[in-house]
Every structure is written in structure tokens, then in C-alpha cells.
Design an enzyme around this catalytic site. Structure first.
Site, PDB file in Angstrom:
ATOM      1  N   SER A 159      17.757  -7.564   4.859  1.00 38.11           N
ATOM      2  CA  SER A 159      16.543  -6.833   5.242  1.00 38.11           C
ATOM      3  C   SER A 159      15.505  -7.731   5.935  1.00 38.11           C
ATOM      4  CB  SER A 159      15.983  -6.145   3.995  1.00 38.11           C
ATOM      5  OG  SER A 159      15.016  -5.203   4.347  1.00 38.11           O
ATOM      6  N   ASP A 189      20.343   3.907   6.866  1.00 39.71           N
ATOM      7  CA  ASP A 189      20.873   3.425   5.575  1.00 39.71           C
ATOM      8  C   ASP A 189      20.030   3.935   4.409  1.00 39.71           C
ATOM      9  OD1 ASP A 189      18.580   1.858   5.476  1.00 39.71           O
ATOM     10  OD2 ASP A 189      19.607  -0.055   5.714  1.00 39.71           O
ATOM     11  N   HIS A 193      20.678   0.930   1.944  1.00 40.49           N
ATOM     12  CA  HIS A 193      19.946  -0.288   2.287  1.00 40.49           C
ATOM     13  C   HIS A 193      20.170  -1.433   1.289  1.00 40.49           C
ATOM     14  CE1 HIS A 193      16.909  -2.511   4.385  1.00 40.49           C
ATOM     15  NE2 HIS A 193      16.272  -2.752   3.260  1.00 40.49           N
TER      16      HIS A 193
END
Ligand SMILES: *[C@@H]1O[C@H](CO)[C@@H](O)[C@H](O)[C@H]1NC(C)=O
Ligand SMILES: *[C@@H]1O[C@H](CO)[C@@H](O)[C@H](O)[C@H]1NC(C)=O
Length: 452
Positions: free
Chosen positions: A215, A382, A415
Site C-alpha cells: 500500500s 481491491d 487490499h
């Protein structure tokens, strides 16, 4: 509810791991062992893990300048270092507010930089180690697990802590500043990360490292590469592997700014944490980038008959009642995201989930922004990051002849699920093994040449 780029995004993990998922893990790990166990440890390129927002522990120490807003906050304060993120006490009402006031950042226009709240010192403990990335609270390890499954999987490949495996936790509330602007905290982090990369390489027969990011960590890593010389990058970095990277921000972030976001925890008032979430510089950085989101309508506000695209972000910040955000957004974030995502020259693999419904447009009704959207239109992504952001590098680097870029889509993976899903871990293992075997083959090839 899925993982999100908010300060409180770890609540999503307060969920028991299903037996099925655990069984899947065992299968993956045993496959990995049979296929790759022959890899001699000395052949491994060291791996450095860089977590995402909210993905490592943070500690705080309160000084005399700290002004508690209530008796509760005064009672809940120690003069010594103690864990601020994550601490389950923040789920309990009077303490949520204390947590929020300690996590809040302040932008100081006169120095053009962010600082902590007065009297609050913070640090990311265990820099260099994976310790603070495994879980966010060691007392509730399973419920707050973060990179634990990923690290366990890396162990099966022969990676060992402090030897070939390292972690780079940081204060994820701070963002980077564009060239020419100060950024005390994040500049220090990039400096520490650079030193860690050099150390990892030097202590492994000068082998260049693999940077493995999740991320927000991916954005920091790419900027680190681009802020160092090509010869440094080639000398020290073998490969960058990014997981769930929000290259161009997320629409989800606009929801966080407009209405606050508690990840479905029912007894936390989103408006109590909203101010703190708005104050985070990295959250501002992750608002949708106009270059990729172009002029599509991301937010509709019926009460004031307005629509906002990524080009209208300053107006959006003003209209939701966060006018203080406009100066840092225009001064720091706009030039930073227009610097673009330059190709670093070292090979990059982007691993990301798809097919999980992801907020693409927020429709606010007559009640304004505080009560949350009356309708959310979903699209591909996601669950947190929109597809256009996950795949942004593909278009950005389309004409970069010398840049090696591999896009790996893992359908149905969310995610944060990417850090523990069996199929996703298998993909990551394959990438790392391939990178290592290329090296072995290449060095074998070179040694043959030199003996000939
Ligand atoms: C809303 O704005 C549009 C275009 O800006 C305009 O045509 C319309 O009349 C407005 N509606 C109201 C209720 O103000
Ligand atoms: C939003 O941005 C677009 C593109 O820059 C611009 O044309 C439009 O006028 C902006 N909307 C408002 C309400 O300012």
C-alpha cells in the site's frame, strides 16, 4: 468492510481467521518448501518489508506541554513510551477522543511542514526488524495480525530475521513533500530506509536487495528510488515488489475526509475520529490524482448542487468544512503528485487484487456530508483502491523502453487480504524465487565466463 487507508484501518482484522484460510496457508507453505527449499541461503537477495498506512506499531510519549482535553485523557497518560497504535482502549468512548488528539498532526504554514500535537512525541519502534509489522498489538496478536503470514511464508524460503529479512516501520501519518519543501519526519524515514538497504546489501556479500512494500509503503519506496542516483539504485536494489499500491490515490479517501470512517465499528462515532483522519498528511496525499481519475465525477453533493472530480479537490476540502486542508494540499500534495511516478530503472512487479467492489462515486443527499453518503456507486478494485489507481504505472510507463514492469492481478483478493491469502502468497513466493534464481543463474554464468 475491507481494509482502508485510514488511521483506523486495522479494525478490519478483528476477525477470527477461518479454518479454511488456515488450511489453505498450510498447503501454500508446504508447496513452497518442496519447490524452493533447494535454494541455498547464501544465494538470497535480502528482503526489506515496507508496510502500508497503519501497518506498524507507533509509540507515544507525553511531555509537560501535553494538554489533555479531558480528565480521562489525563488519567490515561504515561510519561514513558507506550503503544499508541494499536491499543484496543481506543475503541472505548472517552479514550477514542484521547487517541484522536494524540494522533492529530498540525500543518504549520510558517515552516511549511507538519508536526505532532504539542507535548506528544512519537516513534515507530524496532526499525530494521519485522517485529512491529507482524501484528499491531502483541497482546492481541491474532486479532491484529498484519504481515505475520507473509513473514512466515518468507521464512519457508530460507529468509531469516536480521540476516536476510528486515522491516522498515515508519510514522505513516506523515507524507512526503515535493522537491524544495521540508518534510522533517519522512525525510528522516527515507534516510533510515536508505541506510537499512545499504546495510542489508553489505552484510549479504553486496547482493542488491528486494524491497517488498504494501500500500502506502510502495509510494515511499518509489520516491526513495527516484531521489537517489541511477548508480545507487542499480548497485543496491535488485527489484521492487509492490502489493496493493494506491499509485493514484483512492475515492475511499474522499469518504474518510468528508464523513470520517470507523470501518464498521458501531460504537465509535466517525466524527470523533474524522478530525484526526483529516489531519494526516499521508491521507491528503492519497486523495484521487487528477492525472489518472481525469474529470470523472467522484462525489455528488445534492444539498449544494455540486459535483466534484479529482480536479476540484480544493473546493471539495473547503465544502466539507476542512478549509485548513487547502493550503497544504495545494502547496505540497499537488506538486508532489504532479512530479509523477517516474520510472526508477530497477525492475518493478505490481501485485494487486481485483474484482472486489470498491467505492467509485459517493452521492451525498440533503443531509450534507456529516451523516455519510446516501448512496455509494461501486466499481472494480481491491475493496479500497480503485482499479485505475492499482494499474496506474502501466499507463505511466507505457513509453519507458528501459523499464521492466510486471503487473500481476490476483482476482478476488482484497487490499489487506493480499498479505495472507494463500493464492496471493503463492504469487509473491514465485516472484521472489524467480528474482533469486535469476541472480544465481547470472552469477553462475559470470563465474563460468571468468573460468573460461
Ligand atoms: C444545479 O446546477 C445545474 C448546473 O450547474 C443547474 O442547471 C441546475 O438548475 C441547478 N439546480 C438547482 C436545484 O439549483
Ligand atoms: C472542476 O474542475 C473542472 C476541471 O478543471 C473545471 O472545469 C470545473 O469548473 C471545476 N468545477 C468547479 C465547480 O469549479
Amino acid at each position: 468492510m475491507r481494509g482502508r487507508h485510514t488511521q483506523m484501518n486495522m479494525f478490519v482484522r478483528l476477525r477470527p481467521i477461518s479454518i479454511l484460510a488456515a488450511a489453505a496457508m498450510v498447503v501454500v507453505i508446504s508447496t513452497a518448501v518442496t519447490v524452493y527449499a533447494c535454494q541455498a541461503r547464501s544465494d538470497l537477495h535480502p528482503v526489506i518489508l515496507v508496510p502500508g498506512s497503519g501497518g506498524n506499531q507507533l509509540e507515544a510519549r507525553l511531555t509537560k506541554e501535553y494538554k489533555p482535553s479531558s480528565l480521562w485523557c489525563r488519567l490515561w497518560s504515561q510519561p514513558s513510551w507506550s503503544r499508541l497504535w494499536f491499543n484496543p482502549l481506543v475503541l472505548v468512548e472517552p479514550f477514542t477522543k484521547c487517541f484522536a488528539e494524540r494522533m492529530t498532526l498540525y500543518y504549520h504554514p510558517e515552516i511549511d511542514d507538519y508536526r505532532n500535537a504539542p507535548g506528544v512525541e512519537t516513534r515507530a519502534p524496532h526499525f530494521g526488524s519485522t517485529e512491529s509489522l507482524l501484528c499491531l498489538d502483541p497482546l492481541i496478536k491474532d486479532a491484529t495480525a498484519y504481515m505475520e503470514a507473509l513473514v512466515t511464508t518468507l521464512h519457508t524460503l530460507g529468509y531469516t530475521e536480521g540476516d536476510t529479512l528486515f522491516g522498515a516501520p515508519y510514522d505513516f501519518r506523515y507524507g512526503l513533500a515535493p522537491q524544495g519543501h521540508p518534510s522533517l519526519t519522512s525525510t528522516q524515514f527515507l534516510h533510515n530506509l536508505k541506510t537499512l538497504i545499504e546495510h542489508a546489501s553489505h552484510s549479504n556479500n553486496d547482493k542488491p536487495v528486494i524491497i517488498l512494500t504494501h500500500s502506502l509503503g510502495s509510494l515511499f519506496a518509489l520516491h526513495l528510488l527516484n531521489r537517489n542516483t541511477p548508480s545507487w539504485r542499480n548497485r543496491y536494489v535488485k527489484h521492487l515488489i509492490t502489493l496493493s499500491a494506491p499509485w493514484a490515490g483512492t475515492v475511499q479517501q474522499m469518504l474518510t475526509f468528508a464523513s470520517g470512517y470507523t470501518l464498521g465499528v458501531p460504537f465509535v462515532d466517525p466524527l470523533v475520529v474524522r478530525a484526526e483522519q483529516r489531519s494526516s498528511e499521508s491521507n491528503l496525499w492519497l486523495l484521487p490524482n487528477p492525472k489518472q481519475f481525469t474529470d470523472r465525477v467522484l462525489v455528488v453533493a445534492k444539498a449544494i448542487n455540486m459535483t466534484y472530480s479529482a480536479h476540484n479537490m480544493s473546493m471539495f476540502l473547503r465544502d466539507i468544512g476542512y478549509g485548513e486542508g487547502v493550503v497544504p494540499y495545494e502547496r505540497r500534495v499537488v506538486p508532489l503528485i504532479s512530479e509523477g511516478l517516474a520510472a526508477p530503472g530497477v525492475p518493478v512487479s505490481c501485485v494487486f487484487g481485483s474484482g472486489v467492489r470498491t467505492a467509485e462515486r459517493l452521492v451525498y443527499g440533503g443531509g450534507g456530508f456529516d451523516g455519510g453518503p446516501e448512496e455509494v456507486v461501486y466499481g472494480d478494485g481491491d475493496g479500497t483502491v480503485n482499479m485505475v489507481s492499482l494499474v496506474a504505472l502501466e499507463r505511466e510507463w507505457e513509453w519507458e523502453g528501459g523499464q521492466s514492469l510486471k503487473m500481476i492481478r490476483v482476482p478476488g483478493v482484497s487490499h489487506t487480504g493480499i498479505l495472507k491469502d494463500g493464492g496471493a502468497l503463492e504469487v509473491i513466493v514465485r516472484e521472489i524465487s524467480e528474482i533469486n534464481s535469476n541472480f544465481s543463474l547470472a552469477s553462475h554464468y559470470h563465474s563460468q565466463l571468468s573460468t573460461d
